[in-house]
Write an enzyme that holds these catalytic residues in place. Sequence first.
Site, PDB file in Angstrom:
ATOM      1  CG  ASP A 155      -1.761   1.193   1.365  1.00 21.36           C
ATOM      2  OD1 ASP A 155      -2.387   1.551   0.356  1.00 21.36           O
ATOM      3  OD2 ASP A 155      -1.803   1.806   2.439  1.00 21.36           O
ATOM      4  CB  THR A 181      -1.937   5.576  -1.827  1.00 20.80           C
ATOM      5  OG1 THR A 181      -1.876   4.159  -1.878  1.00 20.80           O
ATOM      6  CG2 THR A 181      -3.100   5.988  -0.976  1.00 20.80           C
ATOM      7  CB  THR A 182       0.897   3.053  -5.666  1.00 19.84           C
ATOM      8  OG1 THR A 182       0.803   2.371  -4.422  1.00 19.84           O
ATOM      9  CG2 THR A 182       2.248   2.804  -6.280  1.00 19.84           C
ATOM     10  CG  ASP A 194      -6.601   0.713   0.556  1.00 24.87           C
ATOM     11  OD1 ASP A 194      -6.695   1.460   1.551  1.00 24.87           O
ATOM     12  OD2 ASP A 194      -5.530   0.452  -0.004  1.00 24.87           O
TER      13      ASP A 194
END
Length: 525
Positions: free
Chosen positions: A59, A92-93, A385
């Site tokens: 994550d 998020t990445t 998530d």
Amino acid sequence: MERMLKDDAREEKGELARMASFVGAMAISDLVKTTLGPKGMDKILQSTGRGRNVTVTNDGATILKSLHIDNAAAKVLVDISKVQDDEVGDGTTSVVVLAGELLREAEKLINMKIHPMTIIAGYRMALECARDTLLQKTMDNKENTDKFRTDLMNIAMTTLSSKILSQDKEYFAELAVDAVLRLKGSTNLESIQILKKPGGSLKDSFLDEGFILDKKIGIGQPKRIENAKILVANTAMDTDKVKIYGARVRVDSMSKVADIEAAEKQKMREKVQKIIAHGINCFVNRQLIYNFPEELFADAGILAIEHADFEGIERLALVTGGEIASTFDNPESVKLGHCKVIEEIMIGEDRLIHFSGVAMGQACTIVLRGASEHVLDEAERSLHDALCVLSQTVNDTRVLFGGGWPEMVMAKEVDELARKTPGKKSHAIDAFSRALQAIPTIIADNAGLDSAELISQLRAEHHKENCTAGIDVITGTVGDMQKLGIQESFKVKQAILLSATEAAEMILRVDEIITCAPRRREDRM
């Protein structure tokens, strides 16, 4: 020229400052790049503190949160990934990788002597164009309940396919969708509790209606209560003994000590009477309950639960519709919680207390089982998530295809805009298009595929009308995203696009970095 700044301060100007910013931001982007996509790899984070805690995760936000970074530009990227995590829960990445790629392209343009403000103006135009393209391509099935549920299932499976739960993604997608649809449009995930119990396999996880508290029922107390009236409290129930440690009591005979103890006991008896006077049959306390009050509660047929963790009792008060009380003089002002049945259940080897039929109908508990704590922690992050993305999608029901399809669609439109735009801005718009194509390229690279071949095939496909082609990393070819059911939330994609561009702009504007030492305290002696 004499130095204007003090000895410990440093400044970097112009090219050097820009170079430091670009290098820092790209290093962060390269760090998380390998975790992108369904075939992304995990990272082990090991702390150097006591206990040497180990976290295994892919994550982006969790990885970046754990890093101690000195580079200013890198910190900007860490912040955008945190905001992305808080705002929509996923991507998020992607947001860090896209910002990194935009800066990589900008660096080439700056080497061609194009001014940063010109690049920013070009990026702005490209961003508007890309966002409008996405808006035109969204699909919305909120009128049709069955189709919308299928959309949610597809989004959940796409989100989970890049996480540890990818092997059982249909099963967990079903759990997540059921839990979010119970919320009836609310984005407050407080009423979905995730409980982790080591043992069994991930497939043994289940969704339970109601609330589960990780506590045992005391000895001699009722094991099952129907139509429960619950008083949730945070109060000291351990004062029926004189605490000798740290207290000095001067008496002239032992009988006086006995009198003091009797007085303490009487005080506690009165407190218990006040609590019983609320007409309750279940008392949950944040703090310890000693044997004497526990005995009194058992005699009155009241289930007393002690030392419930703080998050547990806050959530329990929320889902049963009660409030946490700490004084008991006015029973009419205390709001009690209600539920239909309280009983003891077994999960694996552990006994827990189950509250079913709670006042807040949408409350539920997802019990995760797994081989070890590390697996469970990562499973919880993955599921969280998915829950975040789904709850946002229930509010904003627009969806897009996934698998690199949105990036290719945007890149194609941005490319056309670059051809129509005169002047140096067109170079920046063109660079934006290349940065967007980097995301499907990285997804293909991480899966060990020939990205150059795939992206060129994908680009050719996208010049056809109403194309739904994207990268199918499972077969390693260009696949039809509509048939494969790979979908993403529009809100997540839009957040990635806006945050990444704004962060890249901010770093591009920098032309000087001043590092100051902290002010020393002057010697006042």
